[in-house]
Enzyme design. Structure first.
Site, PDB file in Angstrom:
ATOM      1  N   VAL A   1      34.244  99.621  55.621  1.00  0.00           N
ATOM      2  CA  VAL A   1      34.030 101.049  55.404  1.00  0.00           C
ATOM      3  C   VAL A   1      33.782 101.320  53.926  1.00  0.00           C
ATOM      4  O   VAL A   1      34.509 100.817  53.064  1.00  0.00           O
ATOM      5  CB  VAL A   1      35.276 101.849  55.870  1.00  0.00           C
ATOM      6  CG1 VAL A   1      35.158 103.310  55.500  1.00  0.00           C
ATOM      7  CG2 VAL A   1      35.471 101.691  57.370  1.00  0.00           C
ATOM      8  N   CYS A   2      32.758 102.118  53.643  1.00  0.00           N
ATOM      9  CA  CYS A   2      32.489 102.582  52.284  1.00  0.00           C
ATOM     10  C   CYS A   2      32.931 104.036  52.213  1.00  0.00           C
ATOM     11  O   CYS A   2      32.279 104.929  52.739  1.00  0.00           O
ATOM     12  CB  CYS A   2      31.002 102.466  51.961  1.00  0.00           C
ATOM     13  SG  CYS A   2      30.587 103.063  50.324  1.00  0.00           S
ATOM     14  N   LEU A   3      34.077 104.258  51.613  1.00  0.00           N
ATOM     15  CA  LEU A   3      34.637 105.605  51.531  1.00  0.00           C
ATOM     16  C   LEU A   3      35.305 105.737  50.169  1.00  0.00           C
ATOM     17  O   LEU A   3      36.263 105.019  49.872  1.00  0.00           O
ATOM     18  CB  LEU A   3      35.654 105.796  52.663  1.00  0.00           C
ATOM     19  CG  LEU A   3      36.234 107.168  52.892  1.00  0.00           C
ATOM     20  CD1 LEU A   3      35.153 108.203  53.202  1.00  0.00           C
ATOM     21  CD2 LEU A   3      37.242 107.135  54.031  1.00  0.00           C
TER      22      LEU A   3
END
Length: 147
Positions: free
Chosen positions: A48-50
């Site tokens: 996840v890119c958060l």
């Protein structure tokens, strides 16, 4: 588990959570185990890119924030300008209707309740995660189909 509206509605995902030794001062590593079509999730690894997890993590956050706030917000408000899945991001910006249809197809194919329960046992060879990625992980199921 949580309900999500929009194209991800009804999907159920198993989430991989890896806590570093310095947790809560260092952010957890979060990933989807079963496939999801999303601009900010790597399709192959599920990473996840958060920003709130990767760059702006604070020890004041905890896993409740991840599951009750951060991941639901990620599904409701994808950010195509910071993609891990460039194809999904481009499609979302170019043709929102087709993007949402693709999301629903992935939900139907990979994110049924039984998929979340079996995702780690039934991975095809191109989706396998290394044993190291499971070594220190906890997994939770995210998403809840609507009755």
């Amino acid at each position: 588990m949580w309900n999500v509206t929009g194209p991800y509605q009804g999907g159920v995902w198993k989430i991989r959570v890896e806590l570093p030794d310095a947790y809560p001062y260092k952010s957890p590593s979060i990933g989807f185990v079963n496939k999801i079509y999303h601009p900010n999730v790597d399709e192959m690894s599920g990473s996840v890119c958060l920003d709130v997890i990767n760059q702006t993590w604070s020890p004041m956050f905890d896993l409740v924030n991840v599951f009750e706030v951060f991941l639901p917000q990620l599904l409701l408000y994808p950010n195509p300008s910071d993609p891990l899945n460039g194809e999904a991001a481009a499609l979302m910006m170019r043709d929102r209707t087709t993007y949402e249809q693709r999301v629903k197809e992935y939900c139907e194919k990979y994110a049924k309740p039984e998929d979340a329960g079996q995702a780690t046992e039934e991975k095809s060879s191109d989706e396998e995660l290394s044993e190291d990625e499971y070594a220190s992980s906890d997994e939770a199921v995210a998403g809840q189909p609507d009755p």
